[in-house]
Design an enzyme around this catalytic site. Structure first.
Site, PDB file in Angstrom:
ATOM      1  N   SER A  19       0.812  -1.226   0.000  1.00 44.61           N
ATOM      2  CA  SER A  19       0.000   0.000   0.000  1.00 44.61           C
ATOM      3  C   SER A  19       0.844   1.274   0.000  1.00 44.61           C
ATOM      4  CB  SER A  19      -0.910   0.027   1.221  1.00 44.61           C
ATOM      5  OG  SER A  19      -1.559   1.281   1.281  1.00 44.61           O
ATOM      6  N   PHE A  20       0.383   2.271  -0.760  1.00 46.45           N
ATOM      7  CA  PHE A  20       1.036   3.581  -0.789  1.00 46.45           C
ATOM      8  C   PHE A  20       0.350   4.565   0.163  1.00 46.45           C
ATOM      9  CE2 PHE A  20       2.813   3.443  -5.454  1.00 46.45           C
ATOM     10  CZ  PHE A  20       3.626   2.384  -5.105  1.00 46.45           C
ATOM     11  N   LYS A  70     -13.209  -5.596   3.474  1.00 48.68           N
ATOM     12  CA  LYS A  70     -14.159  -4.474   3.337  1.00 48.68           C
ATOM     13  C   LYS A  70     -15.601  -4.877   3.620  1.00 48.68           C
ATOM     14  CE  LYS A  70     -11.442  -1.687   0.201  1.00 48.68           C
ATOM     15  NZ  LYS A  70     -11.257  -1.113  -1.099  1.00 48.68           N
ATOM     16  N   ASP A 106     -14.372   4.848  -1.530  1.00 48.33           N
ATOM     17  CA  ASP A 106     -13.911   4.345  -2.835  1.00 48.33           C
ATOM     18  C   ASP A 106     -14.819   4.836  -3.964  1.00 48.33           C
ATOM     19  OD1 ASP A 106     -11.706   2.868  -2.012  1.00 48.33           O
ATOM     20  OD2 ASP A 106     -12.845   1.032  -1.708  1.00 48.33           O
ATOM     21  N   GLY A 144     -16.075  -7.814  -6.291  1.00 48.44           N
ATOM     22  CA  GLY A 144     -15.690  -7.796  -4.875  1.00 48.44           C
ATOM     23  C   GLY A 144     -15.994  -6.433  -4.259  1.00 48.44           C
ATOM     24  N   GLN A 266      -9.843   8.770  -2.776  1.00 45.37           N
ATOM     25  CA  GLN A 266     -10.527   8.100  -1.663  1.00 45.37           C
ATOM     26  C   GLN A 266      -9.817   8.434  -0.345  1.00 45.37           C
ATOM     27  OE1 GLN A 266      -9.353   5.396   0.345  1.00 45.37           O
ATOM     28  NE2 GLN A 266      -7.373   5.390  -0.692  1.00 45.37           N
TER      29      GLN A 266
END
Ligand code: NDP
Length: 291
Positions: A19-20, A70, A106, A144, A266
């Protein structure tokens, strides 16, 4: 937000190392002088309940949630924002007044990203700005958590029709049925890419994790050759920056973008939810693009 004590916020998922988010969230907290640390909280499914409980600590602002949790966190928070409830997935948890609130950023993050890449018009109604994608057909690859947010965002933005293509057909059908309860729009679900019919003014969005692991994964669609040359191809994956899908699409001359822009938007909305302050988006963008 006026405090001097050290605060915490982080990313809950499995895996999280790719993850960034810390790259641009930390500079945003620092720029606003908020003494918070953005951390990576690797959380296998068996530790999820314990991890969510830990967000109730007084020094915790909340969290982001990523694959594969999620949907699983929905019953673990106290209150769910109506959009997240409709989507059926949470990517942001806010710890406020001893309660945990679940949101989904998102959806709007994707729309802002698409608009930044030149898609859609900003329209104002009821005094608020909305991004409209009227006139477009959207082909969504995946069903998803991220795909569910994208599907609701795209239909809310007025796409003419939505085609959901997913390996597990039941999951695609379930998403289409959830959408059809709220919208009167042509929404199709497929699991066989060969049934995809070429459309003009299409937007193809990859919301599968195919490509996340840098292998030469098969394309989530059989061939891109059937699509109109002005089709826009967006891959939610940003690390690696060029998935096999994006490489193929670029070679064929399509306009493309990876998921960095969605990550930024997001994340900016999550920042505002945690801090109640406008996100320093240009600082966040610069930090994300610099590394
Ligand atoms: P989920 O685990 O909820 O969904 C994964 C999706 O990928 C499902 O549709 C699944 O299909 C599909 N899939 C997985 N493996 C394969 C395969 N081998 N062949 C075909 N389809 C496959 O993950 P999320 O929805 O949370 O995330 C999806 C992707 O989006 C991830 O790569 C994530 O990093 C990215 N993302 C990026 C964001 C950004 O800001 N840029 C934000 C959110 C997500 P099936 O149902 O058949 O199992």
């Amino acid at each position: 937000m006026q405090t001097t004590k050290q605060l915490h916020v982080g990313l809950i998922g499995d895996p999280v190392a790719h993850s960034f988010s810390p790259r641009f969230q930390q500079p945003a907290f620092d720029a606003l002088g908020i003494p918070a640390r953005y951390e990576l909280w690797h959380t296998p499914a068996r530790q999820l309940i314990e991890r969510i409980r830990s967000l109730c600590e007084p020094d915790c602002l909340g969290a982001n949630v990523t694959i594969p949790h999620k949907e699983a966190v929905l019953p673990l928070v106290d209150k769910i924002d109506p959009l997240a409830a409709r989507i059926g997935a949470i990517n942001t948890i806010v710890h406020r007044d001893d309660y945990l609130y679940g949101y989904n950023t998102d959806a709007l993050g994707l729309l802002h990203a698409l608009h930044e890449h030149g898609l859609g018009e900003v329209e104002t109604y009821n005094g608020r700005e909305h991004i409209s994608l009227r006139g477009h057909t959207a082909i969504l690859l995946g069903a998803g958590g991220a795909a569910r947010a994208a599907a609701f965002a795209l239909v809310d933005a007025g796409v003419e029709q939505l085609i959901i293509l997913n390996r597990n057909l039941e999951r695609a059908r379930h998403l289409a049925a959830d959408l059809l309860r709220s919208y009167d729009r042509p929404i199709f679900s497929l699991n066989d890419p060969s049934f995809l019919i070429p459309r003009t003014s299409s937007i193809i969005i990859n919301a599968t994790s195919l490509g996340l692991h840098e292998d030469i994964s098969p394309l989530p669609v059989e061939t891109l050759a059937q699509f109109d040359p002005d089709t826009f191809i967006y891959d939610m994956i940003y690390n690696p920056s060029q998935t096999y899908l994006l490489c193929q699409a670029r070679l064929m001359g399509f306009n493309t973008a990876n998921g960095l822009s969605m990550l930024l938007h997001q994340g900016a909305q999550a920042f505002t939810l945690w801090t109640n302050q406008p996100a320093p988006i240009e600082i966040m963008r610069k930090s994300l693009m610099m590394e």
